[in-house]
Design a protein around this motif. Structure first.
Motif, PDB file in Angstrom:
ATOM      1  N   PHE A  36       0.775  -1.370  -0.071  1.00  0.00           N
ATOM      2  CA  PHE A  36      -0.048   0.196   0.112  1.00  0.00           C
ATOM      3  C   PHE A  36       0.967   1.293   0.110  1.00  0.00           C
ATOM      4  CE2 PHE A  36      -4.025  -1.557   2.087  1.00  0.00           C
ATOM      5  CZ  PHE A  36      -4.441  -2.620   0.914  1.00  0.00           C
ATOM      6  N   HIS A  37       0.468   2.536  -0.617  1.00  0.00           N
ATOM      7  CA  HIS A  37       0.958   3.593  -0.537  1.00  0.00           C
ATOM      8  C   HIS A  37       0.566   4.494   0.578  1.00  0.00           C
ATOM      9  CE1 HIS A  37       0.815   3.595  -5.371  1.00  0.00           C
ATOM     10  NE2 HIS A  37       1.350   2.268  -4.547  1.00  0.00           N
ATOM     11  N   VAL A  38       1.675   5.383   0.802  1.00  0.00           N
ATOM     12  CA  VAL A  38       1.429   6.312   1.750  1.00  0.00           C
ATOM     13  C   VAL A  38       0.903   7.796   1.056  1.00  0.00           C
ATOM     14  CG1 VAL A  38       2.262   7.917   3.668  1.00  0.00           C
ATOM     15  CG2 VAL A  38       2.840   5.333   3.521  1.00  0.00           C
ATOM     16  N   ASP A  39      -0.231   8.147   1.179  1.00  0.00           N
ATOM     17  CA  ASP A  39      -0.771   9.014   0.394  1.00  0.00           C
ATOM     18  C   ASP A  39      -0.902  10.326   1.184  1.00  0.00           C
ATOM     19  OD1 ASP A  39      -2.800   9.803  -1.895  1.00  0.00           O
ATOM     20  OD2 ASP A  39      -4.146  10.167  -0.157  1.00  0.00           O
ATOM     21  N   HIS A  40      -0.593  11.413   0.345  1.00  0.00           N
ATOM     22  CA  HIS A  40      -0.919  13.005   0.793  1.00  0.00           C
ATOM     23  C   HIS A  40      -2.252  13.108   0.761  1.00  0.00           C
ATOM     24  CE1 HIS A  40       3.369  12.776   0.337  1.00  0.00           C
ATOM     25  NE2 HIS A  40       3.473  13.852   1.110  1.00  0.00           N
ATOM     26  N   VAL A  41      -2.990  13.234   1.643  1.00  0.00           N
ATOM     27  CA  VAL A  41      -4.527  13.648   1.766  1.00  0.00           C
ATOM     28  C   VAL A  41      -4.500  14.986   0.881  1.00  0.00           C
ATOM     29  CG1 VAL A  41      -6.472  14.102   3.096  1.00  0.00           C
ATOM     30  CG2 VAL A  41      -4.870  12.285   3.916  1.00  0.00           C
ATOM     31  N   HIS A  42      -3.986  16.202   1.339  1.00  0.00           N
ATOM     32  CA  HIS A  42      -3.811  17.330   0.711  1.00  0.00           C
ATOM     33  C   HIS A  42      -2.492  17.239  -0.023  1.00  0.00           C
ATOM     34  CE1 HIS A  42      -4.420  21.636   0.186  1.00  0.00           C
ATOM     35  NE2 HIS A  42      -2.949  21.839   0.056  1.00  0.00           N
ATOM     36  N   PRO A  43      -2.814  16.960  -1.435  1.00  0.00           N
ATOM     37  CA  PRO A  43      -1.698  16.713  -2.422  1.00  0.00           C
ATOM     38  C   PRO A  43      -0.673  17.451  -2.304  1.00  0.00           C
ATOM     39  CG  PRO A  43      -3.889  16.447  -3.485  1.00  0.00           C
ATOM     40  CD  PRO A  43      -4.025  17.108  -2.223  1.00  0.00           C
ATOM     41  N   VAL A  44       0.617  16.901  -2.472  1.00  0.00           N
ATOM     42  CA  VAL A  44       1.862  17.781  -2.599  1.00  0.00           C
ATOM     43  C   VAL A  44       1.834  18.925  -3.682  1.00  0.00           C
ATOM     44  CG1 VAL A  44       4.191  17.955  -3.375  1.00  0.00           C
ATOM     45  CG2 VAL A  44       3.143  16.265  -1.861  1.00  0.00           C
ATOM     46  N   ALA A  45       1.057  18.556  -4.878  1.00  0.00           N
ATOM     47  CA  ALA A  45       0.870  19.491  -6.073  1.00  0.00           C
ATOM     48  C   ALA A  45       0.044  20.457  -5.555  1.00  0.00           C
ATOM     49  CB  ALA A  45       0.216  18.598  -7.141  1.00  0.00           C
ATOM     50  N   HIS A  46      -0.566  20.509  -4.732  1.00  0.00           N
ATOM     51  CA  HIS A  46      -1.516  21.661  -3.916  1.00  0.00           C
ATOM     52  C   HIS A  46      -0.951  22.147  -2.624  1.00  0.00           C
ATOM     53  CE1 HIS A  46      -4.601  20.815  -7.149  1.00  0.00           C
ATOM     54  NE2 HIS A  46      -4.334  19.486  -6.839  1.00  0.00           N
ATOM     55  N   GLY A  47       0.348  22.003  -2.236  1.00  0.00           N
ATOM     56  CA  GLY A  47       0.910  22.558  -1.363  1.00  0.00           C
ATOM     57  C   GLY A  47       0.915  21.618   0.012  1.00  0.00           C
ATOM     58  N   GLY A  48       0.204  20.426  -0.183  1.00  0.00           N
ATOM     59  CA  GLY A  48       0.333  19.595   0.960  1.00  0.00           C
ATOM     60  C   GLY A  48       1.820  19.132   1.358  1.00  0.00           C
TER      61      GLY A  48
END
Length: 140
Positions: A36-48
């Motif tokens: 499984f992946h560790v997901d950025h809930v607020h994506p890095v692409a949007h400043g997460g």
């Protein structure tokens, strides 16, 4: 710019907090070939940021289908609605299991997430049937 890997100590904390289950579809990591992946809930692409409060455990399918999205169109209303956020939302307020293997969204957030992540496609339902036979579904 390439994304830096999740530090191992953070990865382990995310896995433990999630109980080794995808925080979106609730699939158990046990018995799955893909890690499984560790997901950025607020994506890095949007400043997460890569910090515990912005990370969630996600099966490969949920992670790839979510990608850098934060919202999607509600199939009932046509409105843009944010996706389920495992760090601020309670799963059982937004989703319910019906017919044992079908995930139903109870709210706009739930409906949008089910649709955007393809949480009821035939393959995942077949996996859930196998998981039921092995006593791993539905999650308790």
């Amino acid at each position: 710019m390439p994304r830096s890997p999740i530090p191992s100590h953070l990865r382990q904390l995310v896995i433990e907090r999630a109980g080794k289950r995808c925080e979106y579809c609730r699939l158990s990591q046990e018995g799955q070939e893909a890690t499984f992946h560790v997901d950025h809930v607020h994506p890095v692409a949007h400043g997460g940021r890569t910090e515990l409060d912005n990370l969630a455990l996600a099966c490969v399918s949920c992670s790839l289908r979510k990608g850098a999205r934060k919202s999607a169109i509600d199939p009932q209303t046509g409105e843009q609605v944010r996706l389920f956020n495992p760090r601020q939302d309670r799963w059982d307020e937004h989703f319910v299991w019906t017919e044992d293997v079908v995930l139903t969204g109870l709210t706009q957030i739930g409906r949008v997430t089910v649709e955007a992540l393809g949480l009821n496609r035939p393959l995942i339902q077949a996996i859930r049937h196998v998981e039921m036979e092995l006593g791993r579904h539905p999650p308790s």
